[in-house]
Design a protein around this motif. Structure first.
Motif, PDB file in Angstrom:
ATOM      1  N   CYS A 265      63.016  85.214 -95.531  1.00 21.18           N
ATOM      2  CA  CYS A 265      61.743  85.791 -95.082  1.00 21.18           C
ATOM      3  C   CYS A 265      61.798  86.180 -93.606  1.00 21.18           C
ATOM      4  O   CYS A 265      61.237  87.213 -93.211  1.00 21.18           O
ATOM      5  N   ILE A 266      62.453  85.377 -92.775  1.00 19.95           N
ATOM      6  CA  ILE A 266      62.559  85.700 -91.344  1.00 19.95           C
ATOM      7  C   ILE A 266      63.320  87.008 -91.150  1.00 19.95           C
ATOM      8  O   ILE A 266      62.878  87.900 -90.415  1.00 19.95           O
ATOM      9  N   PHE A 267      64.473  87.142 -91.813  1.00 22.37           N
ATOM     10  CA  PHE A 267      65.259  88.371 -91.667  1.00 22.37           C
ATOM     11  C   PHE A 267      64.524  89.566 -92.266  1.00 22.37           C
ATOM     12  O   PHE A 267      64.617  90.687 -91.753  1.00 22.37           O
ATOM     13  N   ALA A 268      63.778  89.344 -93.354  1.00 19.14           N
ATOM     14  CA  ALA A 268      63.010  90.432 -93.960  1.00 19.14           C
ATOM     15  C   ALA A 268      61.893  90.893 -93.027  1.00 19.14           C
ATOM     16  O   ALA A 268      61.629  92.097 -92.905  1.00 19.14           O
ATOM     17  N   LEU A 269      61.240  89.959 -92.352  1.00 16.58           N
ATOM     18  CA  LEU A 269      60.191  90.329 -91.393  1.00 16.58           C
ATOM     19  C   LEU A 269      60.779  91.103 -90.222  1.00 16.58           C
ATOM     20  O   LEU A 269      60.187  92.087 -89.750  1.00 16.58           O
ATOM     21  N   ARG A 270      61.948  90.670 -89.732  1.00 13.91           N
ATOM     22  CA  ARG A 270      62.603  91.385 -88.637  1.00 13.91           C
ATOM     23  C   ARG A 270      62.979  92.800 -89.052  1.00 13.91           C
ATOM     24  O   ARG A 270      63.038  93.712 -88.220  1.00 13.91           O
ATOM     25  N   ALA A 271      63.239  92.978 -90.369  1.00 14.41           N
ATOM     26  CA  ALA A 271      63.577  94.303 -90.884  1.00 14.41           C
ATOM     27  C   ALA A 271      62.330  95.124 -91.233  1.00 14.41           C
ATOM     28  O   ALA A 271      62.450  96.243 -91.735  1.00 14.41           O
ATOM     29  N   GLY A 272      61.142  94.547 -90.995  1.00 11.94           N
ATOM     30  CA  GLY A 272      59.903  95.270 -91.275  1.00 11.94           C
ATOM     31  C   GLY A 272      59.447  95.211 -92.718  1.00 11.94           C
ATOM     32  O   GLY A 272      58.572  95.980 -93.125  1.00 11.94           O
ATOM     33  N   LEU A 273      60.009  94.281 -93.508  1.00  6.02           N
ATOM     34  CA  LEU A 273      59.691  94.208 -94.937  1.00  6.02           C
ATOM     35  C   LEU A 273      58.605  93.171 -95.198  1.00  6.02           C
ATOM     36  O   LEU A 273      58.766  92.253 -96.009  1.00  6.02           O
ATOM     37  N   ASP A 274      57.470  93.314 -94.527  1.00  4.95           N
ATOM     38  CA  ASP A 274      56.409  92.322 -94.704  1.00  4.95           C
ATOM     39  C   ASP A 274      55.828  92.345 -96.114  1.00  4.95           C
ATOM     40  O   ASP A 274      55.399  91.294 -96.628  1.00  4.95           O
ATOM     41  N   THR A 275      55.830  93.497 -96.784  1.00  8.45           N
ATOM     42  CA  THR A 275      55.340  93.578 -98.169  1.00  8.45           C
ATOM     43  C   THR A 275      56.219  92.754 -99.091  1.00  8.45           C
ATOM     44  O   THR A 275      55.725  92.047 -99.983  1.00  8.45           O
TER      45      THR A 275
ATOM     46  N   GLY B 183      59.610  89.846 -83.436  1.00  7.59           N
ATOM     47  CA  GLY B 183      59.912  91.204 -83.019  1.00  7.59           C
ATOM     48  C   GLY B 183      59.949  92.213 -84.143  1.00  7.59           C
ATOM     49  O   GLY B 183      60.396  93.343 -83.954  1.00  7.59           O
ATOM     50  N   GLY B 184      59.500  91.838 -85.329  1.00 11.36           N
ATOM     51  CA  GLY B 184      59.465  92.775 -86.457  1.00 11.36           C
ATOM     52  C   GLY B 184      58.039  92.967 -86.942  1.00 11.36           C
ATOM     53  O   GLY B 184      57.114  93.119 -86.148  1.00 11.36           O
ATOM     54  N   ALA B 185      57.860  92.950 -88.271  1.00 11.39           N
ATOM     55  CA  ALA B 185      56.525  93.110 -88.849  1.00 11.39           C
ATOM     56  C   ALA B 185      55.701  91.838 -88.643  1.00 11.39           C
ATOM     57  O   ALA B 185      56.238  90.734 -88.622  1.00 11.39           O
ATOM     58  N   ILE B 186      54.384  92.010 -88.481  1.00  7.64           N
ATOM     59  CA  ILE B 186      53.463  90.878 -88.376  1.00  7.64           C
ATOM     60  C   ILE B 186      52.977  90.533 -89.780  1.00  7.64           C
ATOM     61  O   ILE B 186      52.418  91.372 -90.477  1.00  7.64           O
ATOM     62  N   LEU B 187      53.209  89.295 -90.183  1.00 10.52           N
ATOM     63  CA  LEU B 187      52.804  88.856 -91.519  1.00 10.52           C
ATOM     64  C   LEU B 187      51.324  88.500 -91.515  1.00 10.52           C
ATOM     65  O   LEU B 187      50.780  88.047 -90.499  1.00 10.52           O
ATOM     66  N   SER B 188      50.670  88.707 -92.648  1.00 10.10           N
ATOM     67  CA  SER B 188      49.236  88.431 -92.764  1.00 10.10           C
ATOM     68  C   SER B 188      48.946  87.753 -94.097  1.00 10.10           C
ATOM     69  O   SER B 188      49.713  87.861 -95.048  1.00 10.10           O
ATOM     70  N   PHE B 189      47.819  87.061 -94.150  1.00 10.20           N
ATOM     71  CA  PHE B 189      47.354  86.472 -95.408  1.00 10.20           C
ATOM     72  C   PHE B 189      46.651  87.514 -96.285  1.00 10.20           C
ATOM     73  O   PHE B 189      46.261  87.193 -97.413  1.00 10.20           O
ATOM     74  N   VAL B 190      46.467  88.724 -95.787  1.00 14.01           N
ATOM     75  CA  VAL B 190      45.801  89.770 -96.568  1.00 14.01           C
ATOM     76  C   VAL B 190      46.737  90.216 -97.692  1.00 14.01           C
ATOM     77  O   VAL B 190      47.822  90.725 -97.448  1.00 14.01           O
ATOM     78  N   LEU B 191      46.308  90.004 -98.925  1.00 12.64           N
ATOM     79  CA  LEU B 191      47.098  90.356-100.104  1.00 12.64           C
ATOM     80  C   LEU B 191      46.423  91.508-100.850  1.00 12.64           C
ATOM     81  O   LEU B 191      45.222  91.743-100.699  1.00 12.64           O
ATOM     82  N   SER B 192      47.200  92.213-101.657  1.00 19.14           N
ATOM     83  CA  SER B 192      46.600  93.225-102.515  1.00 19.14           C
ATOM     84  C   SER B 192      45.740  92.522-103.562  1.00 19.14           C
ATOM     85  O   SER B 192      45.968  91.345-103.876  1.00 19.14           O
ATOM     86  N   PRO B 193      44.726  93.201-104.119  1.00 17.64           N
ATOM     87  CA  PRO B 193      43.867  92.552-105.120  1.00 17.64           C
ATOM     88  C   PRO B 193      44.648  91.979-106.301  1.00 17.64           C
ATOM     89  O   PRO B 193      44.331  90.884-106.779  1.00 17.64           O
ATOM     90  N   LEU B 194      45.683  92.696-106.760  1.00 17.77           N
ATOM     91  CA  LEU B 194      46.448  92.209-107.906  1.00 17.77           C
ATOM     92  C   LEU B 194      47.288  90.979-107.542  1.00 17.77           C
ATOM     93  O   LEU B 194      47.410  90.043-108.341  1.00 17.77           O
ATOM     94  N   LEU B 195      47.859  90.948-106.329  1.00 13.42           N
ATOM     95  CA  LEU B 195      48.603  89.757-105.885  1.00 13.42           C
ATOM     96  C   LEU B 195      47.668  88.558-105.774  1.00 13.42           C
ATOM     97  O   LEU B 195      48.027  87.443-106.174  1.00 13.42           O
ATOM     98  N   LEU B 196      46.477  88.779-105.229  1.00 11.91           N
ATOM     99  CA  LEU B 196      45.511  87.689-105.099  1.00 11.91           C
ATOM    100  C   LEU B 196      45.087  87.181-106.469  1.00 11.91           C
ATOM    101  O   LEU B 196      44.969  85.968-106.689  1.00 11.91           O
ATOM    102  N   ALA B 197      44.884  88.103-107.420  1.00 16.01           N
ATOM    103  CA  ALA B 197      44.513  87.704-108.781  1.00 16.01           C
ATOM    104  C   ALA B 197      45.645  86.926-109.450  1.00 16.01           C
ATOM    105  O   ALA B 197      45.400  85.925-110.143  1.00 16.01           O
ATOM    106  N   ALA B 198      46.896  87.363-109.235  1.00 20.44           N
ATOM    107  CA  ALA B 198      48.051  86.653-109.801  1.00 20.44           C
ATOM    108  C   ALA B 198      48.142  85.242-109.240  1.00 20.44           C
ATOM    109  O   ALA B 198      48.431  84.276-109.967  1.00 20.44           O
ATOM    110  N   LEU B 199      47.892  85.104-107.939  1.00 20.79           N
ATOM    111  CA  LEU B 199      47.910  83.784-107.306  1.00 20.79           C
ATOM    112  C   LEU B 199      46.814  82.893-107.883  1.00 20.79           C
ATOM    113  O   LEU B 199      47.047  81.715-108.187  1.00 20.79           O
ATOM    114  N   ALA B 200      45.623  83.457-108.061  1.00 18.75           N
ATOM    115  CA  ALA B 200      44.505  82.689-108.621  1.00 18.75           C
ATOM    116  C   ALA B 200      44.832  82.206-110.031  1.00 18.75           C
ATOM    117  O   ALA B 200      44.587  81.036-110.379  1.00 18.75           O
TER     118      ALA B 200
END
Length: 352
Positions: A79-89, A298-315
């Motif tokens: 996840c750290i290397f993915a964030l540095r590469a801008g792959l926050d999604t 120094g890459g993408a900023i991660l957030s707790f904001v999820l897409s509606p379908l991801l949030l529904a899957a988590l629920a």
């Protein structure tokens, strides 16, 4: 050290060396991705084994702390290397996918195979009940920033600050959970719930292997992320599906195998504990920690904001697993239902 452990170490070292060579040689992206994924699984197995050996010298409470700190080490590096590469999604999907994979797919497979072999299985319901309640809290914590974003409330302008506050709260809750677990309340944590592991490695060997596997996990994770985007482009896989399914399964391979093996051995208490705790550690530790770290990587900023379908899957993953553990027993049919749910959710993300 047993012969099988030496073989595992040798295979993991060889796989990492081949992956490193292939990466620098610039081989086909899909081949590189497969090699890196296999190496990541092997390194995760070594980290898990070394953590288990070290924890066996310190008692069950310390083992739990070590597992929470080191068990998700490979996934943390990915996840750290993915964030540095801008792959926050990809990172968001991978974290939700890890929870979904453990709470639905792995739990379902453990119940199915354990039930088919051993019949109806019983386990102490209090520990998984507590985990389920904390998972519901984690879902609610992630839902608040998501709703803030999609409903355009006044807090939307301060989402970064809101994410940090939520992350700190979740880490504090996990600290309270650890304190509670270490004290070992007998009404919730039965005294016979922990299984001791045989100590076959000396302490110096354990520490050396743990340090080496940690370094190896960092390198393999870097190669894995570098191969991820080209491989996704070659195979036509979107970011969300890659994170939700591929990265999540590779990063949690060892915990997945252990949970299913314990269910097959009719050790339902241990199986449920491993599977539920893995999801809990991701929700209360790994995700919040990455939120905070993302502001310094120094890459993408991660957030707790999820897409509606991801949030529904988590629920769905949190609620369905909670319903199953609350009665303290399981049958194989419940496992079939969980696996079916996972396939349906995975299919919904195949197109993005």
């Amino acid at each position: 050290m047993q012969k099988k452990d030496m073989i595992l170490l040798g295979v993991a070292a060889a796989a990492a060396a081949v992956t490193g060579f292939a990466t620098h040689a610039g081989l086909n992206a899909v081949v590189l991705f497969v090699l890196a994924a296999a190496s990541l699984v092997l390194v995760a197995m070594i980290v898990g084994k070394a953590t288990e050996q070290l924890g066996s010298r310190m008692g069950p409470a310390a083992t739990g702390v070590l597992q929470s700190a080191l068990g998700n080490l490979p996934e943390l590096f990915v996840c750290i290397f993915a964030l540095r590469a801008g792959l926050d999604t990809v990172v968001k999907a991978a974290l939700v996918g890890s929870i979904l994979g453990n709470s639905v797919l792995v739990f379902g497979m453990a119940i199915l195979f354990g039930g088919l072999k051993n019949g109806r299985q019983y386990f102490h319901s209090e520990p998984p009940k507590m985990n389920a309640i904390l998972m519901i809290l984690a879902f609610a914590a992630m839902a608040v920033p998501t709703l803030t974003f999609y409903l355009h409330t006044p807090a939307e302008e301060h989402l970064n600050k809101l994410d940090i506050i939520v992350a700190i709260v979740l880490l504090c809750v996990f600290g309270a959970y650890l304190t509670f677990s270490i004290k070992g309340d007998k009404s919730v944590i039965p005294s016979d719930e922990t299984e001791k592991c045989e100590t076959s490695w000396s302490l110096p060997v354990t520490l050396i292997i743990l340090a080496a596997s940690g370094i190896g996990a960092a390198f393999v994770s870097d190669w894995f992320v570098k191969a991820l985007t080209p491989a996704m482009d070659s195979l036509g896989i979107n970011d969300v599906f890659a994170g939700l399914i591929v990265v999540a399964i590779a990063g949690n391979a060892i915990e997945n195998l252990v949970g299913i093996q314990l269910a097959l051995k009719n050790k339902a208490d241990y199986a449920v504990s491993v599977i539920m705790n893995s999801s809990l550690q991701i929700a209360l530790v790994l995700y919040p920690l990455l939120i905070i770290l993302s502001f310094f990587l120094g890459g993408a900023i991660l957030s707790f904001v999820l897409s509606p379908l991801l949030l529904a899957a988590l629920a769905l993953s949190v609620l369905v697993s909670a319903f199953i553990v609350f009665d303290g027993e399981s049958i194989w049919l419940e496992g079939v239902a969980l696996i079916g749910l996972y396939i349906i959710i995975a299919t919904a993300f195949w197109w993005g």
